[in-house]
Enzyme design. Structure first.
Site, short mmCIF file in Angstrom:
data_model
loop_
_atom_site.label_atom_id
_atom_site.label_comp_id
_atom_site.label_asym_id
_atom_site.label_seq_id
_atom_site.Cartn_x
_atom_site.Cartn_y
_atom_site.Cartn_z
N ARG A 20 0.85 -1.19 0.00
CA ARG A 20 0.00 0.00 0.00
C ARG A 20 0.89 1.26 0.00
O ARG A 20 2.11 1.17 0.09
CB ARG A 20 -0.94 0.00 1.22
CG ARG A 20 -0.22 0.29 2.52
CD ARG A 20 -1.17 0.36 3.70
NE ARG A 20 -0.49 0.86 4.87
CZ ARG A 20 -0.89 0.68 6.13
NH1 ARG A 20 -1.98 -0.02 6.37
NH2 ARG A 20 -0.19 1.19 7.13
N ILE A 22 3.14 4.48 -0.47
CA ILE A 22 4.27 4.79 -1.36
C ILE A 22 4.81 3.51 -2.01
O ILE A 22 5.15 3.50 -3.20
CB ILE A 22 5.38 5.51 -0.56
CG1 ILE A 22 4.88 6.90 -0.12
CG2 ILE A 22 6.66 5.63 -1.38
CD1 ILE A 22 5.80 7.61 0.87
N ASP A 67 8.43 -9.91 7.76
CA ASP A 67 8.74 -8.76 8.61
C ASP A 67 10.22 -8.43 8.36
O ASP A 67 11.10 -9.26 8.63
CB ASP A 67 8.49 -9.14 10.08
CG ASP A 67 8.68 -7.95 11.01
OD1 ASP A 67 9.47 -7.04 10.68
OD2 ASP A 67 8.04 -7.94 12.06
N VAL A 68 10.49 -7.22 7.88
CA VAL A 68 11.88 -6.89 7.50
C VAL A 68 12.82 -6.79 8.70
O VAL A 68 14.04 -6.70 8.52
CB VAL A 68 11.96 -5.58 6.67
CG1 VAL A 68 11.24 -5.71 5.34
CG2 VAL A 68 11.45 -4.38 7.47
N TYR A 162 12.09 8.68 15.04
CA TYR A 162 11.82 8.57 13.59
C TYR A 162 12.83 9.41 12.81
O TYR A 162 13.43 8.93 11.83
CB TYR A 162 10.39 9.03 13.29
CG TYR A 162 10.00 8.93 11.82
CD1 TYR A 162 9.46 7.74 11.30
CD2 TYR A 162 10.17 10.01 10.94
CE1 TYR A 162 9.11 7.64 9.95
CE2 TYR A 162 9.83 9.91 9.60
CZ TYR A 162 9.29 8.73 9.10
OH TYR A 162 8.95 8.64 7.77
P1 NAD Z 1 2.20 3.08 4.99
O1 NAD Z 1 2.00 2.85 6.43
O2 NAD Z 1 1.02 3.44 4.15
O3 NAD Z 1 2.91 1.83 4.30
C1 NAD Z 1 3.98 1.17 4.91
C2 NAD Z 1 3.97 -0.27 4.47
O4 NAD Z 1 5.08 -0.92 5.10
C3 NAD Z 1 2.70 -1.01 4.92
O5 NAD Z 1 2.21 -1.80 3.87
C4 NAD Z 1 3.19 -1.87 6.09
O6 NAD Z 1 2.44 -3.07 6.27
C5 NAD Z 1 4.62 -2.15 5.67
N1 NAD Z 1 5.49 -2.48 6.80
C6 NAD Z 1 5.58 -1.81 7.98
N2 NAD Z 1 6.43 -2.43 8.79
C7 NAD Z 1 6.90 -3.51 8.11
C8 NAD Z 1 7.81 -4.54 8.42
N3 NAD Z 1 8.39 -4.62 9.63
N4 NAD Z 1 8.08 -5.48 7.48
C9 NAD Z 1 7.46 -5.42 6.27
N5 NAD Z 1 6.58 -4.49 5.93
C10 NAD Z 1 6.31 -3.54 6.83
O7 NAD Z 1 3.32 4.21 4.90
P2 NAD Z 1 3.88 5.09 3.68
O8 NAD Z 1 3.51 6.49 3.95
O9 NAD Z 1 3.57 4.47 2.39
O10 NAD Z 1 5.45 4.96 4.01
C11 NAD Z 1 6.36 4.26 3.21
C12 NAD Z 1 7.77 4.74 3.54
O11 NAD Z 1 7.87 6.14 3.25
C13 NAD Z 1 8.17 4.59 5.00
O12 NAD Z 1 9.52 4.21 5.09
C14 NAD Z 1 7.98 5.98 5.55
O13 NAD Z 1 8.77 6.22 6.69
C15 NAD Z 1 8.41 6.81 4.37
N6 NAD Z 1 7.92 8.18 4.38
C16 NAD Z 1 6.58 8.46 4.43
C17 NAD Z 1 6.14 9.77 4.46
C18 NAD Z 1 4.69 10.13 4.53
O14 NAD Z 1 4.39 11.30 4.80
N7 NAD Z 1 3.76 9.22 4.30
C19 NAD Z 1 7.08 10.82 4.43
C20 NAD Z 1 8.44 10.50 4.37
C21 NAD Z 1 8.85 9.18 4.35
#
Ligand code: NAD
Length: 256
Positions: A20, A22, A67-68, A162
């Protein structure tokens, strides 16, 4: 000729957290470029939903639950993917979590450890496991998802754990890039601004979002596809001279 560099036909791309947000947008972009997509996600339902979303657009993807933070399991899945597909060309180390709201002095060990375990340790386990296969093949591109939080301190929410985890991702990216540059493996990162995903939807209230937008030169949050296109560039041969970079896709946030 130039647009050919963006094609990824016949390549295999692994995206962690690809079910889901990004991660899913990255899967869509890389699939459209021609790559076979392998989704890795912690939750079965999310991984499967991502696979189905890609299938609706005509892209056949594999989905694995992992789980990474489990380094041994990451190693096993990397071996299994290469065994199944014969190669891995791209890793997008995207899986991450955010837990905002703890002042530094009140941050419980569990919060510090859990966030760093996914956002930082998990990125390294994945880079190491998939990087070994890429080094053996003499080619590959890794794109880590960092954050503008690795450069600035967000406000008003407190989240030192974070921010520190993302700064670590940026420096890890440069460190791996330097080690692997002469062996055909490029390692880059993207540092997004606030993006509209479940992550921001679950932590944010209207007042907080107003502050974010006020602090952003472009005056808006980003969409997942606006990160995916940068990831696609860094994963493809279009960026063949770029390694060790963290590309800010932050709507100008870090300018102020
Ligand atoms: P999200 O929560 O929508 O998606 C994260 C995905 O990672 C989910 O599908 C979740 O199940 C998976 N995940 C979480 N922990 C996991 C693990 N231990 N092992 C495997 N899968 C795991 O979040 P997003 O906004 O799409 O974020 C994606 C990346 O972008 C992250 O690294 C986040 O820190 C980074 N990011 C997001 C934002 C933002 O504003 N949304 C901004 C900067 C950076």
């Amino acid at each position: 000729m130039f647009f050919e560099k963006f094609r990824m036909d016949g390549q295999v791309a692994v995206v962690t957290g690809g079910g889901r947000g990004i991660g899913l947008a990255c899967c869509e972009a890389l699939a459209e470029a021609g790559a076979k997509i392998v989704i890795i996600d912690r939750e079965d339902a999310i991984a499967e939903a991502g696979r189905e979303a890609l299938a609706k657009n005509g892209h056949d993807a594999d989905a694995h639950v992992l789980d990474v933070t489990d380094s041994a399991a990451v190693g096993r899945i990397a071996d299994a993917i290469v065994e199944a597909h014969g190669r891995v060309d791209t890793l997008v180390a995207n899986a991450g979590i955010a837990r905002t709201g703890f002042a530094a002095e009140d941050t419980p060990d569990e919060v510090w450890l859990s966030v760093n375990d996914v956002n930082y340790n998990g990125v390294f386990w994945c880079c190491r496991a998939f990087g070994r296969h890429m080094l053996r093949a003499g080619r590959g591109a890794i794109v880590n998802i960092g954050s503008m939080s690795g450069y600035i301190v967000n406000r008003p929410q407190m989240q030192s754990y974070y921010n520190a985890s993302k700064a670590a991702v940026h420096h890890l990216t440069a460190s791996l890039a330097a080690e692997w540059a002469d062996r055909g493996v490029r390692v880059n990162a993207v540092a997004p601004t606030y993006i509209e995903t479940e992550m921001t939807r679950t932590v944010v209230d209207k007042a907080m979002m107003d502050i974010w937008i006020r602090d952003t030169p472009m005056g808006r949050m980003g969409q997942p596809h606006e990160i995916a296109s940068v990831v696609h560039f860094l994963a493809s041969d279009a960026s063949s001279l770029i390694t060790g970079a963290t590309v800010k896709a932050d709507a100008g946030f870090t300018c102020w």
